[in-house]
Design a protein around this motif. Sequence first.
Motif, short mmCIF file in Angstrom:
data_model
loop_
_atom_site.label_atom_id
_atom_site.label_comp_id
_atom_site.label_asym_id
_atom_site.label_seq_id
_atom_site.Cartn_x
_atom_site.Cartn_y
_atom_site.Cartn_z
N HIS A 26 12.69 1.59 2.82
CA HIS A 26 13.59 0.87 1.91
C HIS A 26 12.84 -0.27 1.24
O HIS A 26 11.94 -0.87 1.83
N ARG A 27 13.26 -0.58 0.02
CA ARG A 27 12.72 -1.75 -0.68
C ARG A 27 13.12 -3.04 0.02
O ARG A 27 14.12 -3.09 0.73
N ALA A 28 12.32 -4.10 -0.21
CA ALA A 28 12.61 -5.44 0.32
C ALA A 28 12.71 -5.45 1.83
O ALA A 28 13.39 -6.29 2.42
N ARG A 29 12.03 -4.51 2.47
CA ARG A 29 12.01 -4.41 3.92
C ARG A 29 10.55 -4.24 4.37
O ARG A 29 9.63 -4.21 3.56
N LEU A 30 10.35 -4.08 5.66
CA LEU A 30 9.00 -3.92 6.19
C LEU A 30 8.28 -2.75 5.53
O LEU A 30 7.06 -2.77 5.36
N SER A 31 9.04 -1.74 5.14
CA SER A 31 8.47 -0.50 4.60
C SER A 31 8.30 -0.51 3.09
O SER A 31 7.99 0.53 2.50
N GLN A 32 8.50 -1.67 2.44
CA GLN A 32 8.56 -1.68 0.98
C GLN A 32 7.31 -1.12 0.32
O GLN A 32 7.38 -0.27 -0.57
N ARG A 81 13.58 -5.87 8.83
CA ARG A 81 13.37 -7.01 7.94
C ARG A 81 11.90 -7.13 7.55
O ARG A 81 11.00 -6.86 8.33
N GLY A 82 11.67 -7.61 6.37
CA GLY A 82 10.32 -7.79 5.83
C GLY A 82 10.42 -8.02 4.34
O GLY A 82 11.50 -8.38 3.86
N PRO A 83 9.36 -7.79 3.62
CA PRO A 83 8.05 -7.33 4.09
C PRO A 83 7.24 -8.44 4.77
O PRO A 83 7.58 -9.61 4.67
N LEU A 84 6.18 -8.02 5.45
CA LEU A 84 5.25 -8.94 6.09
C LEU A 84 3.91 -8.87 5.37
O LEU A 84 3.61 -7.90 4.67
N ASP A 85 3.08 -9.90 5.58
CA ASP A 85 1.79 -9.97 4.89
C ASP A 85 0.70 -9.18 5.60
O ASP A 85 -0.20 -8.64 4.96
N ARG A 86 0.78 -9.12 6.91
CA ARG A 86 -0.32 -8.54 7.70
C ARG A 86 0.16 -7.32 8.46
O ARG A 86 1.19 -7.34 9.13
N PRO A 118 1.45 1.88 0.60
CA PRO A 118 0.13 1.83 1.24
C PRO A 118 0.13 0.99 2.52
O PRO A 118 -0.49 1.37 3.53
N PHE A 119 0.84 -0.14 2.51
CA PHE A 119 0.97 -0.97 3.70
C PHE A 119 1.66 -0.19 4.81
O PHE A 119 1.22 -0.19 5.97
N PHE A 120 2.74 0.49 4.46
CA PHE A 120 3.51 1.22 5.46
C PHE A 120 2.71 2.37 6.05
O PHE A 120 2.80 2.66 7.25
N LEU A 121 1.90 3.02 5.24
CA LEU A 121 1.07 4.10 5.76
C LEU A 121 0.03 3.58 6.75
O LEU A 121 -0.32 4.25 7.71
N ARG A 122 -0.45 2.36 6.52
CA ARG A 122 -1.37 1.74 7.48
C ARG A 122 -0.64 1.45 8.80
O ARG A 122 -1.23 1.58 9.88
N LEU A 123 0.62 1.08 8.69
CA LEU A 123 1.42 0.90 9.91
C LEU A 123 1.57 2.24 10.64
O LEU A 123 1.46 2.30 11.87
#
Length: 274
Positions: free
Chosen positions: A128-134, A96-101, A137-142
């Motif tokens: 997936h879209r509309a999820r934590l991984s949407q 579930r997500g996305p998250l801001d931080r 660039p954010f997901f790559l930082r994760l």
Amino acid sequence: MPRLLVLQSIWGLDQCPGFDVWNDLETALQAVIDAGFDGAGTNLVRKERTAVTARFMNERGLAWEAQVLAGSADELARYADEAARLGAHHLNVQVRGPLDRVADAVRLMEGMEVVRRAAGLPVFYETHRARLSQDLPFFLRLLDALPDLPLTADLCHYVVAGEWDLPIDAAKHAAIDRVLRRAHAFHGRVATAHQVQAPIGGHHQPWLDLFAGWWRRGFDHWRARAAAGDTLSFMVELGPPPYAVVDSQGRELTDRWQEAQRLKDLVRGLWQQA
């Protein structure tokens, strides 16, 4: 020797002519196996559908993917226990997500990773879209913080969410390659900059070529680290409308079942080349 398992999404047979997955799922599953697929995938929240799929596939020694949407480690633990009890090949998790931080995402995934490592079956996190991984660039930082996360690569979501147009530049290819290096499973369809699921071939051939190249590279990465006896799953996931493109009368523009079989054959060919 490492093997590829090509699965068919049961959701991908919904509203598909010739199939009735709501009232006669066993006939649909038999048609999937008769067409040469190695198994199927279904969402655990559909209890009756999951029970039929698990029994059908387990009795034949075939694979099936369990799918869930989870937002906490506790929720993931319950789903992982259920999937293992039912005999799934692996559990595919949309987070579930996305998250801001990014820090919040790291904290969430650290908890889920404790559950995953203790689970009774492989657990993979789907892009997936509309999820934590949407947001890529954010997901790559994760992934910078947690580089060992095992992923299900569903690459179409990054293309359509980012409105990536052809030709894809080197930076985007490099970003996708980071996902591919962590891919332990795949979901497959062809997207464009504005459609999450485009008809295969024709004037969309350049998009098919793009995705085929990515899948082939992902297979190469996986085989480089695979052990004898490991299995990689690729689930063909051509969904019903509104994923499928329709005309003004609501009729799909292509034969989705025929396209699913074409993707199956294409993917097996890519595997032979890898």
